[in-house]
Scaffold this motif. Structure first.
Motif, PDB file in Angstrom:
ATOM      1  N   UNK A 228     -11.057 -23.975 -28.009  1.00  0.00           N
ATOM      2  CA  UNK A 228     -10.386 -24.078 -29.311  1.00  0.00           C
ATOM      3  C   UNK A 228      -8.925 -24.474 -29.186  1.00  0.00           C
ATOM      4  N   UNK A 229      -8.402 -24.500 -27.970  1.00  0.00           N
ATOM      5  CA  UNK A 229      -6.994 -24.806 -27.762  1.00  0.00           C
ATOM      6  C   UNK A 229      -6.767 -26.313 -27.692  1.00  0.00           C
ATOM      7  N   UNK A 230      -5.823 -26.798 -28.427  1.00  0.00           N
ATOM      8  CA  UNK A 230      -5.447 -28.211 -28.348  1.00  0.00           C
ATOM      9  C   UNK A 230      -4.700 -28.432 -27.044  1.00  0.00           C
ATOM     10  N   UNK A 231      -5.177 -29.309 -26.167  1.00  0.00           N
ATOM     11  CA  UNK A 231      -4.525 -29.466 -24.859  1.00  0.00           C
ATOM     12  C   UNK A 231      -3.091 -29.960 -24.941  1.00  0.00           C
ATOM     13  N   UNK A 323       5.973 -16.519 -35.743  1.00  0.00           N
ATOM     14  CA  UNK A 323       4.648 -16.852 -35.215  1.00  0.00           C
ATOM     15  C   UNK A 323       4.195 -18.150 -35.884  1.00  0.00           C
ATOM     16  N   UNK A 324       4.366 -19.286 -35.218  1.00  0.00           N
ATOM     17  CA  UNK A 324       3.986 -20.570 -35.827  1.00  0.00           C
ATOM     18  C   UNK A 324       2.496 -20.630 -36.144  1.00  0.00           C
ATOM     19  N   UNK A 325       2.166 -21.530 -37.059  1.00  0.00           N
ATOM     20  CA  UNK A 325       0.800 -21.636 -37.543  1.00  0.00           C
ATOM     21  C   UNK A 325       0.432 -23.102 -37.688  1.00  0.00           C
ATOM     22  N   UNK A 326      -0.678 -23.505 -37.087  1.00  0.00           N
ATOM     23  CA  UNK A 326      -1.140 -24.870 -37.230  1.00  0.00           C
ATOM     24  C   UNK A 326      -1.851 -25.082 -38.554  1.00  0.00           C
ATOM     25  N   UNK A 327      -2.081 -26.336 -38.948  1.00  0.00           N
ATOM     26  CA  UNK A 327      -2.738 -26.625 -40.239  1.00  0.00           C
ATOM     27  C   UNK A 327      -4.115 -25.977 -40.344  1.00  0.00           C
ATOM     28  N   UNK A 328      -4.889 -25.951 -39.249  1.00  0.00           N
ATOM     29  CA  UNK A 328      -6.227 -25.373 -39.303  1.00  0.00           C
ATOM     30  C   UNK A 328      -6.166 -23.849 -39.400  1.00  0.00           C
ATOM     31  N   UNK A 329      -5.073 -23.251 -38.918  1.00  0.00           N
ATOM     32  CA  UNK A 329      -4.937 -21.795 -38.969  1.00  0.00           C
ATOM     33  C   UNK A 329      -4.395 -21.309 -40.301  1.00  0.00           C
ATOM     34  N   UNK A 330      -3.737 -22.179 -41.044  1.00  0.00           N
ATOM     35  CA  UNK A 330      -3.126 -21.770 -42.308  1.00  0.00           C
ATOM     36  C   UNK A 330      -4.127 -21.737 -43.447  1.00  0.00           C
ATOM     37  N   UNK A 331      -5.202 -22.500 -43.340  1.00  0.00           N
ATOM     38  CA  UNK A 331      -6.144 -22.598 -44.448  1.00  0.00           C
ATOM     39  C   UNK A 331      -7.235 -21.547 -44.396  1.00  0.00           C
ATOM     40  N   UNK A 338      -9.044 -15.672 -37.014  1.00  0.00           N
ATOM     41  CA  UNK A 338      -8.548 -15.159 -35.720  1.00  0.00           C
ATOM     42  C   UNK A 338      -7.030 -15.153 -35.625  1.00  0.00           C
ATOM     43  N   UNK A 339      -6.373 -16.156 -36.237  1.00  0.00           N
ATOM     44  CA  UNK A 339      -4.906 -16.212 -36.189  1.00  0.00           C
ATOM     45  C   UNK A 339      -4.308 -14.973 -36.847  1.00  0.00           C
ATOM     46  N   UNK A 360      11.084 -11.418 -44.650  1.00  0.00           N
ATOM     47  CA  UNK A 360      10.765 -10.470 -43.585  1.00  0.00           C
ATOM     48  C   UNK A 360      11.230 -10.973 -42.234  1.00  0.00           C
ATOM     49  N   UNK A 361      11.485 -10.024 -41.338  1.00  0.00           N
ATOM     50  CA  UNK A 361      11.926 -10.384 -39.998  1.00  0.00           C
ATOM     51  C   UNK A 361      10.761 -10.731 -39.081  1.00  0.00           C
ATOM     52  N   UNK A 362       9.532 -10.569 -39.564  1.00  0.00           N
ATOM     53  CA  UNK A 362       8.364 -11.143 -38.912  1.00  0.00           C
ATOM     54  C   UNK A 362       7.915 -12.318 -39.767  1.00  0.00           C
ATOM     55  N   UNK A 363       8.155 -13.522 -39.278  1.00  0.00           N
ATOM     56  CA  UNK A 363       7.801 -14.737 -40.001  1.00  0.00           C
ATOM     57  C   UNK A 363       6.497 -15.291 -39.413  1.00  0.00           C
ATOM     58  N   UNK A 364       5.388 -15.060 -40.116  1.00  0.00           N
ATOM     59  CA  UNK A 364       4.092 -15.545 -39.635  1.00  0.00           C
ATOM     60  C   UNK A 364       3.559 -16.603 -40.588  1.00  0.00           C
ATOM     61  N   UNK A 365       2.630 -17.413 -40.061  1.00  0.00           N
ATOM     62  CA  UNK A 365       2.074 -18.483 -40.874  1.00  0.00           C
ATOM     63  C   UNK A 365       3.049 -19.607 -41.123  1.00  0.00           C
ATOM     64  N   UNK A 366       3.936 -19.888 -40.171  1.00  0.00           N
ATOM     65  CA  UNK A 366       5.005 -20.873 -40.354  1.00  0.00           C
ATOM     66  C   UNK A 366       4.534 -22.239 -39.864  1.00  0.00           C
ATOM     67  N   UNK A 367       4.497 -23.207 -40.779  1.00  0.00           N
ATOM     68  CA  UNK A 367       4.097 -24.562 -40.436  1.00  0.00           C
ATOM     69  C   UNK A 367       5.289 -25.342 -39.887  1.00  0.00           C
ATOM     70  N   UNK A 368       5.027 -26.555 -39.429  1.00  0.00           N
ATOM     71  CA  UNK A 368       6.105 -27.383 -38.870  1.00  0.00           C
ATOM     72  C   UNK A 368       7.180 -27.663 -39.909  1.00  0.00           C
ATOM     73  N   UNK A 369       6.777 -27.965 -41.147  1.00  0.00           N
ATOM     74  CA  UNK A 369       7.752 -28.259 -42.188  1.00  0.00           C
ATOM     75  C   UNK A 369       8.593 -27.044 -42.554  1.00  0.00           C
ATOM     76  N   UNK A 370       8.054 -25.846 -42.323  1.00  0.00           N
ATOM     77  CA  UNK A 370       8.749 -24.617 -42.701  1.00  0.00           C
ATOM     78  C   UNK A 370       9.598 -24.045 -41.571  1.00  0.00           C
ATOM     79  N   UNK A 371       9.356 -24.493 -40.351  1.00  0.00           N
ATOM     80  CA  UNK A 371       9.957 -23.805 -39.204  1.00  0.00           C
ATOM     81  C   UNK A 371      11.480 -23.826 -39.229  1.00  0.00           C
TER      82      UNK A 371
END
Length: 445
Positions: A228-231, A323-331, A338-339, A360-371
Motif C-alpha cells: 500500500x506504500x507509494x514507493x 500528520x500529513x494526509x494523502x488524497x486517498x487517506x483524506x476521503x 487505517x490512517x 489544535x496542536x495536533x494537526x492531522x489530515x493535512x493535505x499538501x495545499x494545507x501544509x
C-alpha cells in the motif's frame, strides 16, 4: 535586454507546471497583441523572465535575478498566501517598486507596471502591498473568488481563462510600450537593505529564534514490503520522506525548514528517537519551538511508537505535531480508515484535547495545499505558548528567590492564635507553598 515582464511567484508550493502554462499562454498572447499594434510587422520580443527557464545551469542566480529585476519593463506578482510569507518575493517586490517609484517622481505619472495577478485567494493583503489595486470587474466574479489558478485548472482553453490572459497582456503592453521606468544596475536582492515589505513584522520570528523539526517516518528499506506504500514517498533516511511527492519534489522536512527560514528561524532537523522527551525538554530550555512531522503508517512502529505514546502522555510546551494526509487517506476510501485509526491509537490524548479547538496542536489530515498554512499557524501558537511558559518560570523563580532571601522570625514556641476579647481574630500569615501552582500554559494543549 529588457524583458517585457518578470514573473514573481512563491516557488516552494507544489508543482510549477501550472505557473509555466500560464507563463507560456501569456507570452503567446503578448506576441499577438504586439503584432496587432505593429500591424503585422516583425516585432523584436525580449523574452519575459521566469526563473526556472531564464537562469541557466551554472549561472550566478543572484546576478541573473538582479539584472532581470533591474531592467524588466513590468513585473507580474502571482498573489498566493505563500507569496506574502516569502522573504524573496518581498525582495523582488521592493526592487521593482523602487524603480517604479523613481519613475513616478521623475515623470509625475504612475506607469502601473507592477501588475498583481490573483493566482489563489488571499485572506488579507499585507500593508506593504495593500496600496496596489489587484481586482477589477473586468476579470469577473470567479477570478475574485477563486483566483486564476483554479480557472486554469477547470478549463485551460476556456473563454474565461483566455479573456483574463488577454486583459493581462494588454496591461503589460501599455505599461511596457508607453512608459520606460528607470533601470537599476547591480541589484543584489540578498543584501540586508534589500528586504521587502513582507512578511510583516508580526509574521517574522524574533532574531535568534530557533526551531527543531523532528521526523517520524519510514525509509525505503523499511517500507518496501508494504504494497500500500507509494514507493516515491521514502528515501534512505526518514528525513527524505515526502508524502506529497506527486505534487512537489522536496522532502517534507526540507520544505518545512525552508518555510521557517523565510520567517527568520534557524532550523535544525532530526529524527524521532527513544529520547524524544529529553530532546524536547532540552529544546524548551533553550527557547526552541519543536514540530513533529509524523507519518501515520510509521507512528505505531518501533522505535517511534513508544516515543510518540510517551510524548502524548506528557505535556511539552513549545511543541506541536503534524500528520500529513494523502488524497486517498483524506476521503472515504479504503486508505482513510487505517490512517485515522493510526493517529488516534498513538496520540489519543492530543486527539481528544484538539476537539473543539480551532487550532489544535495536533494537526492531522493535512493535505499538501494545507501544509504550509498549518505549519505557520501552529508555529505561531507554539511560540506564544513557549514564551508564556518561560516567562512564568522566570517570574516563579524570582518569587522563590524573594521569599527565601527574606529573613523570617524564628519562633521558639508554637502558640494557637485566639481571638481578642470582643474583637476580631488576628490574621495568620499565609504559609508559603513549597510547590508552585499548576501553570495554565502547560494545560493549554
Amino acid at each position: 535586454m529588457e524583458p517585457y515582464f518578470f514573473l514573481s511567484y512563491a516557488r516552494r508550493r507544489g508543482p510549477r507546471v501550472l505557473v509555466k502554462r500560464f507563463y507560456d499562454d501569456l507570452c503567446a498572447e503578448l506576441r499577438q497583441e504586439l503584432r496587432r499594434l505593429r500591424k503585422g510587422k516583425p516585432v523584436p520580443f525580449d523574452r519575459p523572465f521566469l526563473d526556472v527557464q531564464s537562469i541557466q545551469i551554472g549561472q550566478d542566480w543572484n546576478a541573473a535575478l538582479g539584472d532581470a529585476l533591474g531592467h524588466c519593463r513590468t513585473m507580474l506578482a502571482l498573489y498566493t498566501p505563500d507569496y506574502f510569507r516569502s522573504d524573496f518575493c518581498g525582495r523582488e517586490w521592493k526592487a521593482f517598486e523602487d524603480r517604479q517609484r523613481s519613475h513616478r517622481e521623475l515623470a509625475g505619472v504612475d506607469a502601473k507596471a507592477l501588475i498583481p495577478v490573483l493566482w489563489e485567494p488571499v485572506q488579507s493583503i499585507p500593508a506593504g502591498a495593500a496600496h496596489i489595486q489587484y481586482d477589477n470587474l473586468e476579470f469577473g466574479e470567479n477570478y475574485a473568488q477563486w483566483g486564476l489558478r483554479r480557472i486554469l485548472v477547470a478549463d485551460p482553453g476556456g473563454e474565461e481563462y483566455r479573456r483574463i490572459v488577454n486583459l493581462l497582456a494588454r496591461q503589460i503592453l501599455v505599461a511596457a510600450e508607453h512608459f520606460r521606468i528607470p533601470a537599476a544596475e547591480g541589484l543584489d536582492i540578498t543584501a540586508p537593505e534589500s528586504a521587502g515589505p513582507f512578511p510583516s513584522a508580526t509574521q517574522r520570528a524574533e532574531p535568534g529564534s530557533h526551531a527543531l523539526l523532528l521526523v517520524a517516518a519510514r525509509t525505503s528499506g523499511t517500507a518496501h514490503h508494504q504494497r500500500s506504500t507509494d514507493p516515491g514517498c521514502h528515501g534512505e533516511s526518514p528525513t527524505d520522506w515526502n508524502p506529497y511527492h506527486t505534487e512537489s519534489p522536496e522532502p517534507l522536512a526540507r520544505r518545512a525548514s525552508q518555510l521557517l527560514e523565510e520567517r527568520g528561524f534557524t532550523v535544525r532537523t532530526d529524527v524521532v528517537s527513544d529520547v524524544l522527551g529529553a530532546t524536547l525538554d532540552e529544546a524548551r530550555g533553550q527557547g526552541q519551538v519543536a514540530v513533529l512531522l509524523v507519518e501515520a503508517r510509521a507512528a505505531a512502529d518501533e522505535p517511534y511508537g513508544s516515543a510518540l505514546r510517551a510524548y502524548d502522555r506528557s505535556n511539552h510546551p513549545g511543541s506541536a505535531a503534524i500528520v500529513p494526509c494523502g488524497p486517498d487517506e483524506a476521503g472515504d476510501g479504503p486508505q482513510s480508515k487505517p490512517y485515522w485509526e493510526a493517529v488516534r491509537s498513538v496520540l489519543p490524548l492530543n486527539w481528544a484535547k484538539g476537539a473543539g479547538d480551532p487550532l489544535p496542536l495536533l494537526q492531522s489530515g493535512i493535505s499538501s495545499d494545507e501544509f504550509d498554512g498549518a505549519l505557520h499557524a501552529v508555529v505561531a501558537k507554539v511560540q506564544n505558548h513557549l514564551f508564556s511558559f518561560l516567562e512564568t518560570i522566570k517570574l516563579d523563580s524570582l518569587e522563590r528567590s524573594r521569599i527565601t532571601s527574606t529573613s523570617l522570625p524564628v519562633l521558639s514556641t508554637v502558640a494557637v492564635a485566639r481571638p481578642e476579647p470582643n474583637g476580631p481574630a488576628r490574621p495568620q500569615p499565609a504559609r508559603p507553598s513549597s510547590d508552585p501552582l499548576p501553570l495554565e500554559q502547560e494545560q493549554d494543549r
